[in-house]
Design an enzyme around this catalytic site. Structure first.
Site, mmCIF file in Angstrom:
data_model
loop_
_atom_site.group_PDB
_atom_site.id
_atom_site.type_symbol
_atom_site.label_atom_id
_atom_site.label_comp_id
_atom_site.label_asym_id
_atom_site.label_seq_id
_atom_site.Cartn_x
_atom_site.Cartn_y
_atom_site.Cartn_z
ATOM 1 N N TYR A 59 0.947 -1.115 -0.163
ATOM 2 C CA TYR A 59 0.184 0.083 0.179
ATOM 3 C C TYR A 59 0.862 1.275 0.026
ATOM 4 C CZ TYR A 59 -3.232 -3.618 1.722
ATOM 5 O OH TYR A 59 -4.174 -4.630 1.967
ATOM 6 N N PRO A 207 -14.802 -7.330 1.686
ATOM 7 C CA PRO A 207 -16.171 -7.863 2.256
ATOM 8 C C PRO A 207 -17.276 -7.264 1.748
ATOM 9 C CG PRO A 207 -15.121 -6.138 3.682
ATOM 10 C CD PRO A 207 -14.120 -6.690 2.543
ATOM 11 N N LEU A 208 -17.186 -6.134 0.819
ATOM 12 C CA LEU A 208 -18.523 -5.582 0.154
ATOM 13 C C LEU A 208 -18.107 -5.814 -1.462
ATOM 14 C CD1 LEU A 208 -18.828 -2.340 2.147
ATOM 15 C CD2 LEU A 208 -20.142 -4.254 2.153
ATOM 16 N N LEU A 213 -21.729 -4.754 -3.027
ATOM 17 C CA LEU A 213 -22.872 -4.784 -1.954
ATOM 18 C C LEU A 213 -23.285 -3.940 -1.282
ATOM 19 C CD1 LEU A 213 -21.102 -8.201 -0.606
ATOM 20 C CD2 LEU A 213 -23.319 -8.116 -1.560
ATOM 21 N N GLY A 215 -25.027 -1.278 -2.883
ATOM 22 C CA GLY A 215 -26.259 -1.035 -3.289
ATOM 23 C C GLY A 215 -26.349 0.304 -4.070
#
EC number: 1.-.-.-
Length: 310
Positions: A59, A207-208, A213, A215
Site C-alpha cells: 500500500y 467484504p463488500l 454490496l 447497493g
C-alpha cells in the site's frame, strides 16, 4: 452484537469492525490520494473507537505504514491498538517481485517497524506466496520473529487450500486473510472450514465485493479502476449480481439499515470470522462502516441472505 473478539488462538483483542488502510498512502492503488486525507482517515478510525488497523508494504510501497505510524505517534495510543501489516513484495528494477525468503522477511519486518514507529507488530502476514520458498519454512521464519518479540501473531494471506495446510504444517498459523463476501463465497468450500477446525481466525478482504454490496451501483455504472477487469462487474454477471443486491436491499430496508451494513453484519455471523476490515477513502465512509455493529440479524435472516447469494 459483540463489540470485541479475540483473534483465534492469539491474545489480540480487537473491535469487530477494523479499518483496511489501503487508501492511506496507497498511491499505487488509487489515483489522486492525499496524504493528509489518509492521516485523517486514521484519526477518524481512532476517534470512532477502532483498535484494529490493517495495512501492508504494497500500500504505497511503505507509505501507508509511515502515515499510520505518524498518527499513532501523534496520538500516543500505540499500546491500545492492534496493528497488522504484510510483506512479500519488493521492487526490482522498477517491477514488483515476491520474496518469502527468511533473509527478506526478517529485513522487511525491521523496515515495517521503523515505518510504523514501533518496536513490535501485533500481526504480521506473509502477503503472497512466492512460489519458491517452502511454506512451512516461511511460517518458521515468522515463528522466529514471534519468539523474538518483533511480532505478536503469525498471519498468511492469499493461499489456496493446499498452501494453507503446508503453511500450517507445524501449527504456527494464527490468522488467515482471503477474499470472501456474499458475492465471492469460494472460501466456504475448504478455507473457512479448515480455519474453523484449526482455531485460525479468518479475516475476509473485499467484504463488500469492491463496493458491489453497497447497493449504490446500477446497470449504467461505468468503472474506470481495477473493477472494470473483474468478472463480477461485467455483462450478464454484473446484471445478475445487481438483482441479488436488490433483494438484499429489501432486507436492509425492513431493518431500517444500509445494504452495506447488512452485508457486513452477515459476514460477522460466519464461523471463524472474528473481525472484518472494510476500507474507506473518506472519513465519512469509515464512520458509516462502524454502524454495522448496531445490526442484529436473526438466524432466519442470516439463512435468507445466504440463499439470495447461493
Amino acid at each position: 452484537m459483540d463489540q470485541t473478539r479475540t483473534l483465534g488462538k492469539t491474545k489480540l483483542k480487537v473491535k469487530r469492525i477494523g479499518f483496511g488502510a489501503n487508501a492511506v498512502g496507497g498511491h499505487n492503488l488509487f489515483p489522486n490520494l492525499n496524504d493528509e486525507t489518509g492521516k485523517d482517515l486514521v484519526r477518524t478510525a481512532l476517534d470512532g473507537g477502532v483498535n484494529f488497523i490493517d495495512t501492508a508494504f504494497i500500500y504505497g510501497l511503505g507509505r501507508s505504514e509511515e502515515l499510520i505510524g505518524e498518527v499513532v505517534q501523534e496520538r500516543g495510543v500505540r499500546n491500545e491498538l492492534i496493528i497488522a501489516t504484510k510483506g512479500a513484495h519488493k521492487e526490482v528494477d522498477g517491477s514488483i517481485e515476491l520474496d518469502n525468503s527468511r533473509e527478506f522477511l526478517r529485513s522487511e519486518v525491521e523496515k515495517s517497524l521503523k515505518r510504523l514507529k514501533t518496536d513490535y507488530i501485533d500481526l504480521y502476514y506473509v502477503h503472497f506466496p512466492d512460489g519458491k520458498t517452502p511454506l512451512a519454512e516461511v511460517a518458521g521464519t515468522l515463528k522466529e520473529l514471534k519468539d523474538e518479540g518483533k511480532i505478536k501473531a503469525i498471519g498468511a494471506s492469499n493461499l489456496d487450500y493446499q498452501q494453507l495446510q503446508d503453511f500450517n504444517a507445524d501449527g504456527y498459523l494464527e490468522v488467515f486473510q482471503a477474499e470472501y463476501s456474499l458475492i465471492q463465497r469460494d472460501a466456504e468450500k475448504e478455507l473457512l472450514p479448515y480455519c474453523e477446525k484449526q482455531g485460525i481466525s479468518f479475516i475476509p478482504y473485499f467484504p463488500l465485493a469492491s463496493g458491489l454490496l453497497t447497493g449504490k451501483f446500477t446497470q449504467d455504472t461505468v468503472f474506470d479502476d481495477f473493477r472494470k477487469d473483474k468478472p463480477q462487474f461485467q455483462g450478464e454477471t454484473f446484471i445478475h449480481n445487481l438483482k441479488k443486491v436488490d433483494k438484499l436491499k429489501a432486507v436492509a430496508e425492513e431493518k431500517q439499515a444500509d445494504t452495506a451494513h447488512v452485508a457486513l453484519a452477515w459476514l460477522l455471523t460466519r464461523p471463524a470470522i472474528d473481525a472484518i476490515i472494510p476500507g474507506a477513502k473518506r472519513p465519512e465512509q469509515l464512520q458509516d462502516n462502524l454502524k454495522t455493529l448496531n445490526i442484529e440479524l436473526t438466524e432466519d435472516e442470516v439463512n435468507f441472505i445466504s440463499d439470495i447469494f447461493k
